[in-house]
Design an enzyme around this catalytic site. Structure first.
Site, mmCIF file in Angstrom:
data_model
loop_
_atom_site.group_PDB
_atom_site.id
_atom_site.type_symbol
_atom_site.label_atom_id
_atom_site.label_comp_id
_atom_site.label_asym_id
_atom_site.label_seq_id
_atom_site.Cartn_x
_atom_site.Cartn_y
_atom_site.Cartn_z
ATOM 1 N N ILE A 73 -13.198 -16.289 1.622
ATOM 2 C CA ILE A 73 -12.319 -16.127 0.443
ATOM 3 C C ILE A 73 -11.198 -15.187 0.861
ATOM 4 C CG2 ILE A 73 -13.837 -14.343 -0.558
ATOM 5 C CD1 ILE A 73 -12.837 -15.353 -3.369
ATOM 6 N N GLU A 107 -22.110 -13.354 3.081
ATOM 7 C CA GLU A 107 -22.241 -12.145 3.894
ATOM 8 C C GLU A 107 -20.905 -11.427 3.913
ATOM 9 O OE1 GLU A 107 -23.247 -14.530 6.962
ATOM 10 O OE2 GLU A 107 -25.375 -14.498 6.475
ATOM 11 N N ASN A 112 -15.970 -3.634 4.250
ATOM 12 C CA ASN A 112 -14.949 -4.367 3.486
ATOM 13 C C ASN A 112 -15.053 -4.029 1.992
ATOM 14 O OD1 ASN A 112 -13.098 -6.170 2.461
ATOM 15 N ND2 ASN A 112 -13.821 -7.909 3.675
ATOM 16 N N TYR A 119 -17.184 -8.778 -5.356
ATOM 17 C CA TYR A 119 -18.467 -9.462 -5.591
ATOM 18 C C TYR A 119 -19.313 -8.723 -6.639
ATOM 19 C CZ TYR A 119 -16.931 -11.608 -1.244
ATOM 20 O OH TYR A 119 -16.176 -12.242 -0.288
HETATM 21 C C1 COA Z 1 -11.102 -9.287 -0.563
HETATM 22 C C2 COA Z 1 -9.871 -10.021 -1.082
HETATM 23 C C3 COA Z 1 -10.177 -11.523 -1.047
HETATM 24 C C4 COA Z 1 -9.569 -9.572 -2.526
HETATM 25 O O1 COA Z 1 -8.478 -10.372 -2.990
HETATM 26 P P1 COA Z 1 -7.546 -9.936 -4.219
HETATM 27 O O2 COA Z 1 -6.835 -11.165 -4.678
HETATM 28 O O3 COA Z 1 -6.714 -8.772 -3.845
HETATM 29 O O4 COA Z 1 -8.651 -9.492 -5.296
HETATM 30 P P2 COA Z 1 -8.396 -9.209 -6.848
HETATM 31 O O5 COA Z 1 -6.964 -8.878 -7.088
HETATM 32 O O6 COA Z 1 -8.999 -10.340 -7.627
HETATM 33 O O7 COA Z 1 -9.242 -7.883 -7.032
HETATM 34 C C5 COA Z 1 -10.636 -7.929 -7.194
HETATM 35 C C6 COA Z 1 -11.162 -6.552 -7.471
HETATM 36 O O8 COA Z 1 -11.169 -5.786 -6.249
HETATM 37 C C7 COA Z 1 -10.459 -4.569 -6.466
HETATM 38 N N1 COA Z 1 -9.818 -4.194 -5.203
HETATM 39 C C8 COA Z 1 -8.797 -4.807 -4.606
HETATM 40 N N2 COA Z 1 -8.441 -4.133 -3.481
HETATM 41 C C9 COA Z 1 -9.295 -3.072 -3.416
HETATM 42 C C10 COA Z 1 -9.455 -2.005 -2.499
HETATM 43 N N3 COA Z 1 -8.630 -1.882 -1.420
HETATM 44 N N4 COA Z 1 -10.466 -1.111 -2.690
HETATM 45 C C11 COA Z 1 -11.292 -1.228 -3.775
HETATM 46 N N5 COA Z 1 -11.176 -2.218 -4.694
HETATM 47 C C12 COA Z 1 -10.182 -3.137 -4.499
HETATM 48 C C13 COA Z 1 -9.469 -4.874 -7.556
HETATM 49 O O9 COA Z 1 -9.072 -3.666 -8.193
HETATM 50 C C14 COA Z 1 -10.285 -5.775 -8.462
HETATM 51 O O10 COA Z 1 -11.174 -5.052 -9.264
HETATM 52 P P3 COA Z 1 -10.849 -4.760 -10.815
HETATM 53 O O11 COA Z 1 -10.606 -6.102 -11.438
HETATM 54 O O12 COA Z 1 -12.105 -4.089 -11.257
HETATM 55 O O13 COA Z 1 -9.627 -3.903 -10.826
HETATM 56 C C15 COA Z 1 -8.614 -9.710 -0.219
HETATM 57 O O14 COA Z 1 -8.520 -8.310 -0.028
HETATM 58 C C16 COA Z 1 -8.575 -10.400 1.127
HETATM 59 O O15 COA Z 1 -8.090 -11.519 1.251
HETATM 60 N N6 COA Z 1 -9.104 -9.712 2.178
HETATM 61 C C17 COA Z 1 -9.118 -10.298 3.537
HETATM 62 C C18 COA Z 1 -10.157 -11.390 3.662
HETATM 63 C C19 COA Z 1 -11.545 -10.891 3.321
HETATM 64 O O16 COA Z 1 -11.943 -9.812 3.726
HETATM 65 N N7 COA Z 1 -12.309 -11.730 2.591
HETATM 66 C C20 COA Z 1 -13.680 -11.440 2.217
HETATM 67 C C21 COA Z 1 -14.591 -11.962 3.266
HETATM 68 S S1 COA Z 1 -16.312 -11.667 2.843
#
Ligand code: COA
Length: 149
Positions: A73, A107, A112, A119
């Site tokens: 994701i 996983e 991260n 999640y």
């Molecule tokens: C993980 C990832 C998919 C999140 O995507 P995103 O579109 O920014 O997520 P959202 O905007 O929907 O945020 C989801 C929640 O995480 C929180 N969040 C986002 N960045 C954060 C950070 N750096 N630290 C803590 N929380 C964080 C948001 O505040 C939100 O929570 P809330 O609704 O309670 O405020 C993105 O950071 C990403 O693409 N990372 C690289 C790929 C990766 O690691 N994927 C997961 C593999 S298991």
């Protein structure tokens, strides 16, 4: 929450349109050829998020019997923290329920924190740890949400 966000199934054409920016603008976790193979696998489904015509994120799932595995994701780097992964995960959960899955699991690297936060927000529980799973160094946390079937 991002305006004009739509979620749909990824097509090969969608994948080809982001082929050259996958590593730079999204994540370098998978190569293009792995994506292409995955997209052709009938047990695999990818959902994409688009804002207008721009692909801004995707989630991949695999179904093995009644268990759904999230394989990937990712939100486009320039569009993070707008709720895009939350929308994708919600759609993946709804699709899993539609497919009559008993659980959805994944996983995640224990370092991260954004992903772990995401999640937990969707009620995934930490079920176990695979020690030194990533590059023989970082631990993987197994996170699962069970559905009431
Ligand atoms: C993980 C990832 C998919 C999140 O995507 P995103 O579109 O920014 O997520 P959202 O905007 O929907 O945020 C989801 C929640 O995480 C929180 N969040 C986002 N960045 C954060 C950070 N750096 N630290 C803590 N929380 C964080 C948001 O505040 C939100 O929570 P809330 O609704 O309670 O405020 C993105 O950071 C990403 O693409 N990372 C690289 C790929 C990766 O690691 N994927 C997961 C593999 S298991």
């Amino acid at each position: 929450m991002a305006n004009n966000l739509t979620i749909s199934k990824m097509t090969l054409q969608d994948l080809y349109s982001i082929q050259n920016i996958l590593g730079s603008d999204f994540d370098d976790f998978w190569t293009f050829s792995i994506f292409e193979t995955e997209l052709k696998n009938e047990n695999s489904t990818f959902l994409i998020a688009k804002i207008n015509q721009e692909i801004v994120g995707f989630v991949g799932i695999w179904q093995v019997l009644d268990v759904i595995h999230i394989t990937n994701i990712v939100t486009k780097k320039s569009k993070r923290n707008l709720g895009i992964a939350s929308s994708l995960l919600e759609s993946a959960i709804n699709l899993s329920i539609k497919k009559r899955a008993s659980s959805i699991t994944l996983e995640v690297n224990s370092n991260n924190l954004p992903a772990i936060h995401l999640y937990k927000k969707f009620n995934f529980d930490e079920l176990g740890i695979r020690k030194k799973y990533y590059n023989g160094c970082d631990d993987a946390i197994i996170m699962t949400r069970f559905f009431n079937t």
